[in-house]
Design an enzyme around this catalytic site. Structure first.
Site, PDB file in Angstrom:
ATOM      1  N   ALA A 191     -59.514  17.450 -48.016  1.00 11.20           N
ATOM      2  CA  ALA A 191     -60.652  16.785 -47.837  1.00 11.20           C
ATOM      3  C   ALA A 191     -60.709  15.401 -47.087  1.00 11.20           C
ATOM      4  O   ALA A 191     -61.226  14.433 -47.539  1.00 11.20           O
ATOM      5  CB  ALA A 191     -61.336  16.656 -49.058  1.00 11.20           C
TER       6      ALA A 191
ATOM      7  N   THR B 133     -54.072  20.185 -36.476  1.00 11.42           N
ATOM      8  CA  THR B 133     -53.239  20.206 -35.445  1.00 11.42           C
ATOM      9  C   THR B 133     -51.835  20.496 -35.585  1.00 11.42           C
ATOM     10  O   THR B 133     -51.236  19.592 -36.283  1.00 11.42           O
ATOM     11  CB  THR B 133     -53.388  19.144 -34.469  1.00 11.42           C
TER      12      THR B 133
ATOM     13  N   CYS C  70     -54.493  10.679 -34.016  1.00  9.68           N
ATOM     14  CA  CYS C  70     -53.876  11.846 -33.379  1.00  9.68           C
ATOM     15  C   CYS C  70     -53.248  11.859 -31.855  1.00  9.68           C
ATOM     16  O   CYS C  70     -52.141  12.560 -31.874  1.00  9.68           O
ATOM     17  CB  CYS C  70     -55.257  12.645 -33.113  1.00  9.68           C
TER      18      CYS C  70
ATOM     19  N   LYS D 108     -49.288  10.760 -32.252  1.00  6.95           N
ATOM     20  CA  LYS D 108     -48.554  11.896 -32.912  1.00  6.95           C
ATOM     21  C   LYS D 108     -48.600  13.294 -32.282  1.00  6.95           C
ATOM     22  O   LYS D 108     -47.667  14.072 -32.074  1.00  6.95           O
ATOM     23  CB  LYS D 108     -49.400  12.061 -34.211  1.00  6.95           C
TER      24      LYS D 108
ATOM     25  N   LYS E 280     -61.702   2.316 -33.465  1.00  8.58           N
ATOM     26  CA  LYS E 280     -62.626   2.122 -32.593  1.00  8.58           C
ATOM     27  C   LYS E 280     -64.024   1.814 -33.435  1.00  8.58           C
ATOM     28  O   LYS E 280     -63.839   1.823 -34.643  1.00  8.58           O
ATOM     29  CB  LYS E 280     -62.934   3.308 -31.963  1.00  8.58           C
TER      30      LYS E 280
ATOM     31  N   ALA F 293     -64.482  13.811 -32.678  1.00 11.64           N
ATOM     32  CA  ALA F 293     -64.042  12.472 -32.394  1.00 11.64           C
ATOM     33  C   ALA F 293     -64.489  11.615 -33.672  1.00 11.64           C
ATOM     34  O   ALA F 293     -65.802  11.659 -33.824  1.00 11.64           O
ATOM     35  CB  ALA F 293     -64.725  11.889 -31.290  1.00 11.64           C
TER      36      ALA F 293
ATOM     37  N   TYR G 154     -60.714  13.382 -43.050  1.00 12.31           N
ATOM     38  CA  TYR G 154     -61.646  12.984 -42.013  1.00 12.31           C
ATOM     39  C   TYR G 154     -62.003  14.442 -41.134  1.00 12.31           C
ATOM     40  O   TYR G 154     -62.915  14.500 -40.661  1.00 12.31           O
ATOM     41  CB  TYR G 154     -60.833  12.221 -40.813  1.00 12.31           C
TER      42      TYR G 154
END
Ligand code: NAI
Length: 480
Positions: A9, A128, A272, A275, A335, A160, A11
């Protein structure tokens, strides 16, 4: 009624499933996690992640066809489609340490699915993962299947952070990879039918499993490479008097290149990019493709160079020392419009400044003090594990204070570092800030958000990444 369960659960799992629930009222969606704190937060008014528009979506569906639960096994066993969206951190120990993906959480999720399943299931890789993970997962499931049929699909997520809801409502594409067998194709169609509730058919791409897995790593590598390319140019712009905004505008108007993702900055961050590129590099190396691996390594090297270069600029401009000086850090998230600090460049910049004995006063509209202190005291890669497996209550870094206002952060400071492009930093009363700072007062804009000319008129010495340098800075060159 089709039942979907999503393991993880976070992002990705939270927002993705909330949107599926909203767009498919006849599908029951359960999002499960081993973290009790996370599930409690998803069931409360204070969601565990900040994403514009997320709260509205969750509020519309929660309790109707969207449920958050820690009863992982029950929901998995009842589901027709199981998404797996768990952490896939970089390995910190053993074979491939510092590069390869650590599939511990994925493997344990797969074993649990095999253990509790009583009916056929489609298992969807949302995390991923390295190419060929599906094959490993398939082996775990089929060797423990007790006669149950599992179809594995790869459905990498391209959202994103900061625009997750918008991206999920209107994705550039949805990618579904599956086996080329009749059962594999049937599973692809079943997942396609879910997305087809709101995504036009021509945007739902289907491929084989390996192409889907590799496409996600490739997409992130290409995106990060664009940032490293423009950041490399920013260093050259500073050396030559060119302006990186003008250069990237001129470059981006070429339709073959396009204007997006060409902003110079203090560096890329987020959970991401680094990594996934490290993972790509490792896969290249395992396949004997040294030159290809070295090519992608350079994207990360330039990113590290950019963060170091920024720290060196700050220190060298302030008479080669920041020892004992108060530096205001505006922005800590990687960001704007997210509270996510995973791999944020702010961590390395702050650590660099602390290494030179600066005192930091940090303000970010969405990041808590606890998170900042954790980030500054955690080891590389420790952050990407479920929270209960992270180091316990790390000691707070003494030279760091976290405040809830940009004016408070910059009071009596010698310099300001802008590390996240939050809109509010454009609109601050810089005259007021200048009046309350030590002189000479410096602004180091790592995101090119301020109007440098206006700030210079006030009296600031301004460094903007990739822009022509102040005479002051020219006289104090930073060696990276
Ligand atoms: P996250 O860390 O926010 O969430 C993962 C969740 O999985 C955690 O809450 C953790 O407690 C839970 N978990 C781990 N093992 C579990 C298990 N065995 N059973 C139940 N729950 C378990 O991670 P995030 O950001 O959602 O990423 C998940 C995956 O999606 C990663 O592979 C990431 O690379 C990928 N991804 C992330 C994107 C992003 O923007 N954050 C975008 C696209 C993909």
């Amino acid at each position: 009624m089709v039942k979907i369960c999503c393991i993880g659960a976070g992002y990705v799992g939270g927002p993705t499933m909330a949107v599926i629930a909203l767009k498919c009222p006849l599908i029951e969606v359960a999002v499960v996690d081993i973290s009790v704190a996370r599930i409690t937060a998803w069931n409360s008014d204070q969601l565990p992640i900040y994403e514009p528009g997320l709260e509205e979506v969750v509020k519309q569906c929660r309790g109707k066809n969207l449920f958050f639960s820690t009863d992982v096994e029950r929901h998995v066993s009842e589901a027709d489609i199981v998404f797996v969206s768990v952490n896939t951190p970089t390995k910190t120990q053993g074979l491939g340490a510092g590069k390869a993906a650590d599939l511990t959480y994925w493997e344990s999720a797969a074993r649990m699915i095999a253990h509790v399943s009583k009916s056929n299931k489609i298992v969807v890789e949302k995390s991923t993962v390295p190419v060929k993970t599906a094959e490993a997962i398939e082996k775990i499931l089929t060797h423990n299947s007790k006669g149950i049929n599992f179809q594995i699909l790869s459905n990498p997520e391209f959202l994103a952070e900061g625009t997750a809801i918008q991206d999920l409502f209107n994705p550039d594409r949805v990618l579904i990879g599956g086996r080329e067998t009749p059962d594999g194709q049937k599973a692809i169609q079943a997942l396609k039918a879910v997305y087809a509730h709101w995504v036009p058919e021509d945007r739902i791409l289907t491929t084989n499993l390996w192409s889907a897995e590799l496409s996600k790593l490739a997409a992130n590598a290409f995106l990060a490479q664009r940032i490293s390319s423009v950041n490399a140019m920013s260093a050259l712009c500073e050396a030559t008097g060119a302006d990186v905004s003008q250069v990237s505008h001129a470059v981006g108007t070429d339709t073959r290149i396009g204007p997006k993702f060409l902003n110079a900055s203090v560096g890329f961050g987020g959970s991401c990019f680094q990594k996934d590129i490290l993972n790509l590099i490792y896969i290249c190396e395992c396949n004997g493709l040294t030159e290809v691996a070295n090519y992608w390594k350079q994207v990360i090297k330039v990113n590290d160079y950019q963060k170091n270069r920024f720290v060196n600029r700050v220190v060298s401009s302030m008479f080669n020392t920041v020892s004992g000086k108060k530096i205001a850090v505006l922005g800590f998230a990687f960001k704007k419009d997210t509270g996510d600090t995973r791999e944020t460049p702010a961590i390395d910049v702050c650590k660099g400044l602390l290494g030179d004995k600066a005192r930091l006063s940090i303000y970010d509209p969405q990041v808590t003090e606890d998170q900042i202190q954790r980030d500054l005291s955690m080891n590389k890669f420790d952050w990407d594990h479920p929270i209960h497996l992270q180091p316990m209550s790390p000691t707070a870094v003494k030279q760091v204070s976290v405040v809830w206002d940009a004016y408070e952060a910059s009071k009596d400071a010698h310099g300001i570092c802008i590390l996240t492009e939050w809109d509010e930093f454009k609109k601050l009363d810089y005259q007021r800030i200048f009046d309350n700072m030590q002189k000479p007062a410096f602004v180091f804009d790592g995101r090119n958000v301020v109007d440098a000319e206006k700030l210079r008129e006030i009296g600031f010495i301004v460094y903007s990444i990739g822009k022509p340098l102040d005479p002051w800075l020219k006289d104090m060159p930073a060696v990276a």
